[in-house]
Design a protein around this motif. Structure first.
Motif, mmCIF file in Angstrom:
data_model
loop_
_atom_site.group_PDB
_atom_site.id
_atom_site.type_symbol
_atom_site.label_atom_id
_atom_site.label_comp_id
_atom_site.label_asym_id
_atom_site.label_seq_id
_atom_site.Cartn_x
_atom_site.Cartn_y
_atom_site.Cartn_z
ATOM 1 N N GLU A 256 0.816 -1.208 0.000
ATOM 2 C CA GLU A 256 0.000 0.000 0.000
ATOM 3 C C GLU A 256 0.852 1.261 0.000
ATOM 4 O O GLU A 256 0.470 2.284 -0.564
ATOM 5 C CB GLU A 256 -0.966 0.005 1.189
ATOM 6 N N GLY A 260 0.962 4.071 -3.134
ATOM 7 C CA GLY A 260 0.866 5.518 -2.933
ATOM 8 C C GLY A 260 1.960 6.266 -3.671
ATOM 9 O O GLY A 260 1.722 7.327 -4.277
ATOM 10 N N ARG A 263 1.195 6.348 -7.406
ATOM 11 C CA ARG A 263 0.152 7.317 -7.759
ATOM 12 C C ARG A 263 0.663 8.751 -7.663
ATOM 13 O O ARG A 263 0.169 9.636 -8.380
ATOM 14 C CB ARG A 263 -1.060 7.107 -6.861
ATOM 15 N N GLN A 374 -5.230 17.384 -7.548
ATOM 16 C CA GLN A 374 -5.301 15.921 -7.495
ATOM 17 C C GLN A 374 -4.042 15.328 -6.868
ATOM 18 O O GLN A 374 -4.119 14.376 -6.093
ATOM 19 C CB GLN A 374 -5.507 15.363 -8.904
ATOM 20 N N GLN A 377 -4.285 15.719 -3.191
ATOM 21 C CA GLN A 377 -5.189 14.725 -2.622
ATOM 22 C C GLN A 377 -4.500 13.363 -2.495
ATOM 23 O O GLN A 377 -4.678 12.658 -1.501
ATOM 24 C CB GLN A 377 -6.438 14.611 -3.493
ATOM 25 N N VAL A 378 -3.720 13.004 -3.520
ATOM 26 C CA VAL A 378 -2.982 11.740 -3.460
ATOM 27 C C VAL A 378 -1.981 11.763 -2.318
ATOM 28 O O VAL A 378 -1.813 10.779 -1.584
ATOM 29 C CB VAL A 378 -2.279 11.464 -4.803
ATOM 30 N N ASP A 379 -1.305 12.900 -2.154
ATOM 31 C CA ASP A 379 -0.319 13.019 -1.084
ATOM 32 C C ASP A 379 -0.977 12.879 0.286
ATOM 33 O O ASP A 379 -0.451 12.201 1.180
ATOM 34 C CB ASP A 379 0.399 14.359 -1.208
ATOM 35 N N GLN A 381 -3.751 11.295 0.901
ATOM 36 C CA GLN A 381 -4.165 9.900 1.042
ATOM 37 C C GLN A 381 -2.991 9.026 1.442
ATOM 38 O O GLN A 381 -3.125 8.123 2.277
ATOM 39 C CB GLN A 381 -4.774 9.409 -0.269
ATOM 40 N N ASN A 382 -1.818 9.300 0.858
ATOM 41 C CA ASN A 382 -0.625 8.529 1.222
ATOM 42 C C ASN A 382 -0.253 8.748 2.688
ATOM 43 O O ASN A 382 0.126 7.802 3.389
ATOM 44 C CB ASN A 382 0.545 8.930 0.327
ATOM 45 N N ALA A 384 -2.326 9.555 5.039
ATOM 46 C CA ALA A 384 -3.335 8.857 5.834
ATOM 47 C C ALA A 384 -3.039 7.356 5.884
ATOM 48 O O ALA A 384 -3.209 6.714 6.930
ATOM 49 C CB ALA A 384 -4.724 9.102 5.246
ATOM 50 N N THR A 385 -2.563 6.806 4.755
ATOM 51 C CA THR A 385 -2.213 5.387 4.726
ATOM 52 C C THR A 385 -1.043 5.095 5.657
ATOM 53 O O THR A 385 -1.050 4.106 6.401
ATOM 54 C CB THR A 385 -1.855 4.959 3.296
ATOM 55 N N GLN A 388 -2.253 5.173 9.137
ATOM 56 C CA GLN A 388 -3.015 3.974 9.450
ATOM 57 C C GLN A 388 -2.092 2.782 9.690
ATOM 58 O O GLN A 388 -2.310 1.987 10.609
ATOM 59 C CB GLN A 388 -3.984 3.669 8.311
#
Length: 476
Positions: A256, A260, A263, A374, A377-379, A381-382, A384-385, A388
């Motif tokens: 995962e 990231g 992307r 965009q 947003q990807v950054d 999300q990465n 956040a991953t 997590q």
């Protein structure tokens, strides 16, 4: 807690081979689930779509070739396409040709599109692996629950066997007059309780098997057993040094995290594509064509003749008559054959076009801003991953420590209660203890043995989770 099925497979099935009949290893169960899971098929379909998009992007760099063929009929006053003369008759025309257009420079738009779609395909493949890992994790947990349920059945069987042995021993003592018959009644009740515990354990195993079948997407009527394996002794497992060290190791190989980063690179390509909309574009073209007209004619033959033309001339005041023979030629016209016209009317052209954007209503600006948003947003999300993953590792580390302490305490409790039961059994057999004391000691021991099995599997589970995040080979 992804990708755990790999760990559990190595833990549970290491050193084992698939047995004959309907006995399935963890690998067998996972492979069956992967072949029958709809979510994985959907992810694989997404990969096929990404591959198709990539092929389309690659094809955009190739020349575009088009052909045309047309046939028309006109009546009345028309222009003869062969002579461009005005005629009043029915005309049939036929045109055909082929054209080629090849992009030469598009501001690196096509190159960046191909690179972006390659990255998207790689990310889709990673997503498929993620789905497989999730399914594998669910199968592994269900498989582990079946193993745990079978161990609990063994404990219940041993408990029932102890009660039966005690019943036989007490029956002999009652028959010899050493103990009252009421002791047999108490043991009958205890044996019934142990039989009920065994039935409950068997029912739990059936429920565990049902959960495993559901996870595998297997039909309910599919009958199989799991391969029994010797899981490692928790006392020989070496826990991780710290959750921070595990996290740093996990960042280097977790899919995962890799997805990231892929992307993010794809987002950079999208920004480059948006900016290229403001660059000039250059393309080359060539065209070939030919035509046919039903009114096109040509001279087929010539006939020569002469015509006398009377004239007169004046000479010294006199008019002298003369006759001149004027030569004349006449032509016979015929239609030009179809394929001859196609051959004679061929034309070929070459061209180069340069398009320079001057003002495109701020399209480049807004497209670039959209691509940059965009990427942001990807950054996010990465990040956040990663958060997590960090939280999962921290939780797994705390769970491992708690499970370790619980296992150690449960093991100590079981050992102590085993000694207490042996002592109570001796006193009861000697007639110095009551059945209540004996039954209480046995009940406490039975409960402790059950808790020990649960604590054992829980501790192994937590330890191997951390081993996975450290990318360690699982050898014992």
């Amino acid at each position: 807690m992804k990708y755990l099925h790999i760990l559990l497979f190595l833990v549970v099935s290491k050193g084992l081979s698939a047995q004959s009949g309907n006995s399935l290893t963890l690998r067998d169960c996972i492979e069956y689930a992967l072949q029958n899971n709809i979510t994985i098929r959907q992810s694989e379909a997404a990969v096929e779509n990404s591959d198709n998009v990539l092929n389309q992007s690659k094809a955009q760099r190739l020349p575009a070739i088009t052909g045309f063929l047309s046939g028309n009929g006109n009546t009345g006053r028309n222009v003869d396409p062969f002579t461009n003369g005005i005629v009043t008759q029915t005309i049939g025309t036929n045109n055909m040709g082929i054209g080629l257009n090849m992009p030469v420079f598009q501001g690196n738009r096509l190159k960046n599109a191909v690179e972006r779609d390659k990255l998207s395909l790689e990310a889709s493949l990673t997503d498929v692996q993620t789905q497989k890992n999730n399914i594998g994790l669910q199968v592994a947990v269900a498989y582990l629950n079946v193993l745990s349920a079978e161990d609990l059945i063994e404990v219940a069987q041993k408990q029932l066997e102890v009660t039966r042995l005690q019943y036989d021993r007490t029956q002999k003592l009652v028959e010899g007059g050493a103990l009252p018959e009421t002791n047999l009644y108490d043991l009958d009740a205890q044996k019934a309780n142990d039989e009920l515990s065994l039935i409950n354990a068997e029912n739990s195993r059936e429920s565990a098997f049902l959960a495993l079948k559901r996870t595998m997407n297997a039909p309910l009527e599919m009958m199989f057993s799991v391969v029994k394996s010797e899981v490692p002794d928790p006392e020989v497992l070496q826990p991780a040094t710290s959750s921070a060290a595990v996290y740093q190791t996990a960042l280097g190989f977790l899919p995962e995290i890799k997805a990231g980063r892929i992307r993010m690179n794809a987002a950079d390509r999208n920004i480059a594509i948006a900016r290229s909309l403001g660059y000039p574009t250059v393309s080359l073209s060539t065209n070939w064509g030919t035509a046919y007209s039903s009114v096109a004619r040509r001279a087929a033959g010539m006939t020569s003749s002469s015509r006398q033309i009377p004239i007169s001339a004046e000479f010294q005041g006199q008019t002298i008559p003369l006759v001149i023979n004027w030569p004349e030629s006449s032509y016979t016209m015929e239609n030009i054959p179809y394929f001859n016209q196609l051959g004679n009317n061929q034309n070929l052209s070459f061209g180069m076009s340069v398009n320079i954007p001057i003002f495109n209503r701020f399209n480049v600006k807004y497209q670039t801003q959209s691509a940059e948003i965009q990427k942001k947003q990807v950054d996010l999300q990465n990040k956040a991953t990663e958060i997590q993953v960090k939280q999962n590792i921290d939780q797994a580390y705390i769970d491992m420590l708690n499970a370790r302490k619980k296992y150690a305490a449960t093991l100590t409790q079981a050992q102590a209660l085993n000694k207490a039961f042996i002592a109570a059994e001796k006193r009861y057999n000697a007639g110095a203890g009551t059945f209540v004391d004996y039954n209480l000691a046995k009940t406490n021991l039975d409960r402790a043995n059950t808790n020990l099995i649960i604590a054992k599997y829980d501790y192994i589970f937590r330890t191997k989770v951390l081993d996975f995040y450290q990318n360690k080979p699982l050898e014992f």
